[in-house]
Design a protein around this motif. Sequence first.
Motif, PDB file in Angstrom:
ATOM      1  N   ASN A 118       0.809  -1.216   0.000  1.00  0.00           N
ATOM      2  CA  ASN A 118       0.000   0.000   0.000  1.00  0.00           C
ATOM      3  C   ASN A 118       0.843   1.267   0.000  1.00  0.00           C
ATOM      4  OD1 ASN A 118      -2.982  -0.601   0.112  1.00  0.00           O
ATOM      5  ND2 ASN A 118      -2.301  -1.925   1.759  1.00  0.00           N
ATOM      6  N   ASN A 119       1.821   1.336   0.885  1.00  0.00           N
ATOM      7  CA  ASN A 119       2.640   2.548   0.959  1.00  0.00           C
ATOM      8  C   ASN A 119       3.495   2.742  -0.285  1.00  0.00           C
ATOM      9  OD1 ASN A 119       1.771   3.608   3.347  1.00  0.00           O
ATOM     10  ND2 ASN A 119       3.387   2.726   4.593  1.00  0.00           N
ATOM     11  N   GLU A 120       4.052   1.645  -0.777  1.00  0.00           N
ATOM     12  CA  GLU A 120       4.862   1.733  -1.986  1.00  0.00           C
ATOM     13  C   GLU A 120       4.038   2.275  -3.143  1.00  0.00           C
ATOM     14  OE1 GLU A 120       6.148  -1.657  -4.964  1.00  0.00           O
ATOM     15  OE2 GLU A 120       7.327  -1.775  -3.119  1.00  0.00           O
ATOM     16  N   PHE A 121       2.824   1.774  -3.292  1.00  0.00           N
ATOM     17  CA  PHE A 121       1.972   2.238  -4.380  1.00  0.00           C
ATOM     18  C   PHE A 121       1.560   3.687  -4.157  1.00  0.00           C
ATOM     19  CE2 PHE A 121      -2.167   2.624  -6.577  1.00  0.00           C
ATOM     20  CZ  PHE A 121      -1.727   2.387  -7.867  1.00  0.00           C
ATOM     21  N   PHE A 122       1.281   4.049  -2.908  1.00  0.00           N
ATOM     22  CA  PHE A 122       0.942   5.429  -2.600  1.00  0.00           C
ATOM     23  C   PHE A 122       2.071   6.351  -3.034  1.00  0.00           C
ATOM     24  CE2 PHE A 122       0.733   9.162   0.141  1.00  0.00           C
ATOM     25  CZ  PHE A 122      -0.591   9.551  -0.019  1.00  0.00           C
ATOM     26  N   GLY A 123       3.312   5.907  -2.828  1.00  0.00           N
ATOM     27  CA  GLY A 123       4.454   6.707  -3.246  1.00  0.00           C
ATOM     28  C   GLY A 123       4.491   6.934  -4.747  1.00  0.00           C
ATOM     29  N   LYS A 124       3.975   5.975  -5.516  1.00  0.00           N
ATOM     30  CA  LYS A 124       3.941   6.119  -6.970  1.00  0.00           C
ATOM     31  C   LYS A 124       2.938   7.182  -7.414  1.00  0.00           C
ATOM     32  CE  LYS A 124       4.968   1.239  -8.069  1.00  0.00           C
ATOM     33  NZ  LYS A 124       4.426   0.036  -8.747  1.00  0.00           N
ATOM     34  N   ILE A 125       1.781   7.209  -6.767  1.00  0.00           N
ATOM     35  CA  ILE A 125       0.702   8.078  -7.231  1.00  0.00           C
ATOM     36  C   ILE A 125       0.617   9.401  -6.482  1.00  0.00           C
ATOM     37  CG2 ILE A 125      -0.671   6.130  -8.050  1.00  0.00           C
ATOM     38  CD1 ILE A 125      -2.343   6.316  -5.504  1.00  0.00           C
ATOM     39  N   GLN A 126       1.269   9.493  -5.334  1.00  0.00           N
ATOM     40  CA  GLN A 126       1.172  10.682  -4.490  1.00  0.00           C
ATOM     41  C   GLN A 126       1.598  11.966  -5.202  1.00  0.00           C
ATOM     42  OE1 GLN A 126       3.689  10.615  -0.883  1.00  0.00           O
ATOM     43  NE2 GLN A 126       4.484  12.516  -1.751  1.00  0.00           N
ATOM     44  N   PRO A 127       2.749  12.008  -5.894  1.00  0.00           N
ATOM     45  CA  PRO A 127       3.167  13.282  -6.496  1.00  0.00           C
ATOM     46  C   PRO A 127       2.144  13.845  -7.479  1.00  0.00           C
ATOM     47  CG  PRO A 127       5.002  11.728  -6.445  1.00  0.00           C
ATOM     48  CD  PRO A 127       3.771  10.948  -6.092  1.00  0.00           C
ATOM     49  N   GLN A 128       1.597  12.969  -8.327  1.00  0.00           N
ATOM     50  CA  GLN A 128       0.617  13.440  -9.310  1.00  0.00           C
ATOM     51  C   GLN A 128      -0.676  13.895  -8.636  1.00  0.00           C
ATOM     52  OE1 GLN A 128       2.250  10.515  -9.452  1.00  0.00           O
ATOM     53  NE2 GLN A 128       2.887  10.018 -11.560  1.00  0.00           N
ATOM     54  N   LEU A 129      -1.168  13.102  -7.700  1.00  0.00           N
ATOM     55  CA  LEU A 129      -2.426  13.455  -7.049  1.00  0.00           C
ATOM     56  C   LEU A 129      -2.291  14.748  -6.260  1.00  0.00           C
ATOM     57  CD1 LEU A 129      -3.569   9.916  -5.844  1.00  0.00           C
ATOM     58  CD2 LEU A 129      -4.609  11.304  -7.645  1.00  0.00           C
ATOM     59  N   ALA A 130      -1.156  14.912  -5.560  1.00  0.00           N
ATOM     60  CA  ALA A 130      -0.945  16.124  -4.772  1.00  0.00           C
ATOM     61  C   ALA A 130      -0.838  17.359  -5.656  1.00  0.00           C
ATOM     62  CB  ALA A 130       0.317  15.980  -3.924  1.00  0.00           C
ATOM     63  N   ALA A 131      -0.316  17.159  -6.871  1.00  0.00           N
ATOM     64  CA  ALA A 131      -0.149  18.275  -7.799  1.00  0.00           C
ATOM     65  C   ALA A 131      -1.372  18.500  -8.677  1.00  0.00           C
ATOM     66  CB  ALA A 131       1.080  18.030  -8.682  1.00  0.00           C
ATOM     67  N   GLY A 132      -2.420  17.699  -8.479  1.00  0.00           N
ATOM     68  CA  GLY A 132      -3.620  17.844  -9.287  1.00  0.00           C
ATOM     69  C   GLY A 132      -3.457  17.339 -10.697  1.00  0.00           C
ATOM     70  N   GLN A 133      -2.568  16.355 -10.878  1.00  0.00           N
ATOM     71  CA  GLN A 133      -2.315  15.797 -12.198  1.00  0.00           C
ATOM     72  C   GLN A 133      -2.893  14.384 -12.301  1.00  0.00           C
ATOM     73  OE1 GLN A 133       1.939  15.889 -12.295  1.00  0.00           O
ATOM     74  NE2 GLN A 133       2.062  18.116 -12.549  1.00  0.00           N
ATOM     75  N   GLU A 134      -3.069  13.916 -13.531  1.00  0.00           N
ATOM     76  CA  GLU A 134      -3.558  12.557 -13.706  1.00  0.00           C
ATOM     77  C   GLU A 134      -2.451  11.551 -13.401  1.00  0.00           C
ATOM     78  OE1 GLU A 134      -3.855  10.975 -17.905  1.00  0.00           O
ATOM     79  OE2 GLU A 134      -4.102  13.127 -18.273  1.00  0.00           O
ATOM     80  N   THR A 135      -2.845  10.381 -12.941  1.00  0.00           N
ATOM     81  CA  THR A 135      -1.885   9.341 -12.567  1.00  0.00           C
ATOM     82  C   THR A 135      -1.594   8.377 -13.709  1.00  0.00           C
ATOM     83  OG1 THR A 135      -3.605   7.807 -11.811  1.00  0.00           O
ATOM     84  CG2 THR A 135      -2.728   9.391 -10.188  1.00  0.00           C
ATOM     85  N   GLY A 136      -2.359   8.469 -14.777  1.00  0.00           N
ATOM     86  CA  GLY A 136      -2.261   7.482 -15.844  1.00  0.00           C
ATOM     87  C   GLY A 136      -3.107   6.261 -15.565  1.00  0.00           C
ATOM     88  N   ARG A 137      -3.884   6.306 -14.494  1.00  0.00           N
ATOM     89  CA  ARG A 137      -4.740   5.174 -14.108  1.00  0.00           C
ATOM     90  C   ARG A 137      -6.187   5.643 -14.018  1.00  0.00           C
ATOM     91  NH1 ARG A 137       0.089   5.033 -11.431  1.00  0.00           N
ATOM     92  NH2 ARG A 137       1.199   3.029 -11.389  1.00  0.00           N
ATOM     93  N   ASP A 138      -7.095   4.752 -14.403  1.00  0.00           N
ATOM     94  CA  ASP A 138      -8.523   5.038 -14.294  1.00  0.00           C
ATOM     95  C   ASP A 138      -9.171   4.304 -13.134  1.00  0.00           C
ATOM     96  OD1 ASP A 138      -8.739   6.595 -16.808  1.00  0.00           O
ATOM     97  OD2 ASP A 138      -8.221   4.674 -17.733  1.00  0.00           O
ATOM     98  N   LEU A 139      -8.527   3.228 -12.669  1.00  0.00           N
ATOM     99  CA  LEU A 139      -9.130   2.393 -11.630  1.00  0.00           C
ATOM    100  C   LEU A 139      -8.007   1.748 -10.817  1.00  0.00           C
ATOM    101  CD1 LEU A 139     -12.002   1.458 -10.762  1.00  0.00           C
ATOM    102  CD2 LEU A 139     -11.701  -0.523 -12.248  1.00  0.00           C
ATOM    103  N   MET A 140      -8.182   1.729  -9.476  1.00  0.00           N
ATOM    104  CA  MET A 140      -7.172   1.169  -8.592  1.00  0.00           C
ATOM    105  C   MET A 140      -7.862   0.359  -7.501  1.00  0.00           C
ATOM    106  SD  MET A 140      -4.836   4.627  -8.005  1.00  0.00           S
ATOM    107  CE  MET A 140      -6.082   5.386  -6.957  1.00  0.00           C
TER     108      MET A 140
END
Length: 415
Positions: A118-140
């Motif tokens: 969970n934390n490792e994956f959060f680290g992958k998506i955190q920068p984009q989500l915090a910056a208001g950017q798309e993650t490249g994912r539609d469903l997680m």
Amino acid sequence: MRQYEPDGLSPAQKAAIRRSFTSGRAALTRRSLLRASAGGALAVGGLGALSACGIPAAGKTEGGVSADDHSADEKRIAFSNWTEYMDVDDSGRHRPSLDAFTKRTGIKVAYTEDINDNNEFFGKIQPQLAAGQETGRDLMVLTDWLAARLIRLGWVQKLDPAHLPHAYANLSSQFRNPDWDPGRAYSYPWTGISVVIAYNKKAMDGVEVKSVSDLLDNPKLKGRVGFLTEMRDTVGMVLLDMGKDPARFTDDDYDAAIARLQKGVDRGQIRRFTGNDYTSDLTKGDFAACLAWAGDVVQLKADSPDVDFLIPDSGYMTSSDNLVIPNKARHKTNAERLIDYYYEPGPAAQLAAYINYVCPVDGVRAELAKIDPDAADNPLILPDKAMQAKSHPFRSLSAKEETAYEAKFAKLTGA
């Protein structure tokens, strides 16, 4: 932080490997990795740690942040999931339920099993989500506590009920109203995870176990009992045994549960706290009885006639893995269609027959019986109403509570 250490394969892991050997991958049991970091750096730091990293700890955006929905002109979905969490055919090259969805709708699914922690994956998506950017994912697919955190941060989108008729109608009652997402406005469960008492009939040598109290207090089991390194599951089961509701407990209740466990440690009643590696202890008889995750028990029972389980009269703990749509997803409507698809009885049964965890979809028994009659009759996969009534969630924790509770539990377990 609990970490998985593959120091030998358990029977459950061997069963998973046999199930998917043609794909060329050594499969792990789902619970070996599922909530690997609930007590780790993110949990201990809580939301305060997020603020320290420049991520807002509050200020949820109602409904999340949408992007232009390209579902109509871009017939695809990018779907991130955990390993061994989707049905695979005997060749190991095809995922039948996803293939059927694409054939029916024309929507291609870019399916990736890129969540190992969970934390490792959060680290992958955190920068984009915090910056208001798309993650490249539609469903997680996220474990409940992390899904709750993203909802609080306003980083996932509110779902459109008009696109989820099967999900709304068929969601099992025990999963309908978690305190972190009442009414399932932002999430739907992919599968449920139940905690039971498992035991080795041969190792028990006639000793009867009916409750967590028996694990902690019966001198005939001294040194042959195991509890889990997942705080919510172990403490939750002890709270239930004490007559407390894990959804409404106080600080004093928590401390009393820790004290009960500490006595078990001090007296040598508890052999050790484990992650998924309890499977080896149980099958070998080093554990006479232990707390266990139901999906593992399904596999263990298939491999070992000595392994069985029971549900205490006081009840059992249930958590979930959950489908969420991140902010700025390009294909929100397509993702909602896929969520709804897995709440139809046929696809839901196909998935449940493969992964062997609690199916959160009502009305699948007949379809599952066509695929695997034993699974259809297994209460660990399809809980009946009596078993559902004994199911209890662990309440959401504030950042302050999470830090304090995890620290006390880590001291108890020696983590």
